[in-house]
Design a protein around this motif. Structure first.
Motif, PDB file in Angstrom:
ATOM      1  N   GLU A  30       0.824  -1.214   0.000  1.00 23.02           N
ATOM      2  CA  GLU A  30       0.000   0.000   0.000  1.00 23.02           C
ATOM      3  C   GLU A  30       0.857   1.262   0.000  1.00 23.02           C
ATOM      4  O   GLU A  30       0.553   2.235  -0.680  1.00 23.02           O
ATOM      5  CB  GLU A  30      -0.953   0.006   1.200  1.00 23.02           C
ATOM      6  CG  GLU A  30      -2.068  -1.012   1.113  1.00 23.02           C
ATOM      7  CD  GLU A  30      -2.981  -0.794  -0.086  1.00 23.02           C
ATOM      8  OE1 GLU A  30      -3.198   0.357  -0.490  1.00 23.02           O
ATOM      9  OE2 GLU A  30      -3.467  -1.799  -0.625  1.00 23.02           O
ATOM     10  N   GLN A  31       1.941   1.227   0.751  1.00 30.60           N
ATOM     11  CA  GLN A  31       2.829   2.387   0.806  1.00 30.60           C
ATOM     12  C   GLN A  31       3.481   2.624  -0.549  1.00 30.60           C
ATOM     13  O   GLN A  31       3.531   3.750  -1.035  1.00 30.60           O
ATOM     14  CB  GLN A  31       3.890   2.177   1.884  1.00 30.60           C
ATOM     15  CG  GLN A  31       4.780   3.383   2.080  1.00 30.60           C
ATOM     16  CD  GLN A  31       5.754   3.185   3.225  1.00 30.60           C
ATOM     17  OE1 GLN A  31       5.782   2.147   3.871  1.00 30.60           O
ATOM     18  NE2 GLN A  31       6.565   4.188   3.473  1.00 30.60           N
ATOM     19  N   LYS A  32       3.982   1.582  -1.186  1.00 25.66           N
ATOM     20  CA  LYS A  32       4.621   1.718  -2.497  1.00 25.66           C
ATOM     21  C   LYS A  32       3.623   2.181  -3.556  1.00 25.66           C
ATOM     22  O   LYS A  32       3.948   3.023  -4.391  1.00 25.66           O
ATOM     23  CB  LYS A  32       5.253   0.394  -2.932  1.00 25.66           C
ATOM     24  CG  LYS A  32       6.619   0.184  -2.414  1.00 25.66           C
ATOM     25  CD  LYS A  32       7.535   1.255  -2.942  1.00 25.66           C
ATOM     26  CE  LYS A  32       8.915   1.111  -2.380  1.00 25.66           C
ATOM     27  NZ  LYS A  32       9.722   2.294  -2.583  1.00 25.66           N
TER      28      LYS A  32
ATOM     29  N   GLU B 107       3.096   5.816  -3.064  1.00 22.41           N
ATOM     30  CA  GLU B 107       4.276   6.568  -3.492  1.00 22.41           C
ATOM     31  C   GLU B 107       4.352   6.663  -5.015  1.00 22.41           C
ATOM     32  O   GLU B 107       4.639   7.731  -5.563  1.00 22.41           O
ATOM     33  CB  GLU B 107       5.549   5.906  -2.961  1.00 22.41           C
ATOM     34  CG  GLU B 107       5.776   6.081  -1.485  1.00 22.41           C
ATOM     35  CD  GLU B 107       6.972   5.276  -0.976  1.00 22.41           C
ATOM     36  OE1 GLU B 107       7.783   4.785  -1.803  1.00 22.41           O
ATOM     37  OE2 GLU B 107       7.098   5.139   0.249  1.00 22.41           O
TER      38      GLU B 107
ATOM     39  N   VAL C  19      -4.696   4.876   1.506  1.00 19.93           N
ATOM     40  CA  VAL C  19      -4.259   5.046   2.891  1.00 19.93           C
ATOM     41  C   VAL C  19      -5.349   4.554   3.838  1.00 19.93           C
ATOM     42  O   VAL C  19      -5.070   3.872   4.821  1.00 19.93           O
ATOM     43  CB  VAL C  19      -3.891   6.525   3.169  1.00 19.93           C
ATOM     44  CG1 VAL C  19      -3.676   6.775   4.644  1.00 19.93           C
ATOM     45  CG2 VAL C  19      -2.650   6.911   2.372  1.00 19.93           C
TER      46      VAL C  19
END
Length: 173
Positions: free
Chosen positions: A26-28, A31, A143
């Motif tokens: 999820e973070q990647k 980004e 998020v």
């Protein structure tokens, strides 16, 4: 000796690994999506700046022709980069692509007057802003999905820990 502690440790490790995988993914994704939006904005800003420069370069003289030619080359580079990011398959991109087509056509014809280019450039900016807002909403929803997943996994871990404690109390008692 019972294999229960080993099984419990393996399950906890698997859950921790899954949690790490979900968080990392999820973070990647967020980004990469944000980088895409930032790059699109930068290319669009460069394109609009070149449009404004072309429209305001004075007519005549070799230096004016050189500056206009440099602006046209920079415009074409930005145009190509933007076209590579947008797709006619997506409804949100179509109005931006139409504006790009109109700007490109006017530049190719040499119709570089401010009154010809500025209204199209303004519509182009508005269409890019819509795309940026939609992509930003996707980042924010990712998020939210990440935090929901995190909370669900934590609830599962707490419930699982409670179950294990109850199981060990029964075994000990």
């Amino acid at each position: 000796m019972s294999d229960s502690p080993i099984i419990v440790a393996a399950i906890i490790a698997a859950l921790a690994g899954t949690l790490g995988l979900v968080i990392g993914k999820e973070q990647k994704t967020a980004e990469f999506r944000q980088a895409w939006v930032d790059a699109l904005r930068a290319e669009c800003a460069a394109l609009v700046a070149q449009v404004q420069l072309m429209a305001h370069v004075p007519q005549g003289g070799s230096s004016a022709v050189d500056r206009r030619t440099e602006s046209i080359v920079a415009f074409r580079i930005s145009e190509a980069a933007i076209r590579l990011r947008l797709s006619r398959d997506f409804e949100e991109s179509r109005s931006a692509i139409v504006c790009l087509d109109q700007l490109s056509e006017r530049v190719a014809r040499g119709d570089l007057a401010s009154e010809s280019l500025t209204p199209i450039a303004e519509r182009f900016i508005q269409s890019i802003q819509k795309i940026s807002r939609k992509e930003w909403r996707k980042v924010k929803s990712g998020v939210v999905a990440f935090f929901v997943t995190l909370i669900l996994i934590l609830i599962f871990l707490i419930a699982f820990a409670w179950f294990l404690i109850q199981m060990f109390i029964k075994i000990a008692g």
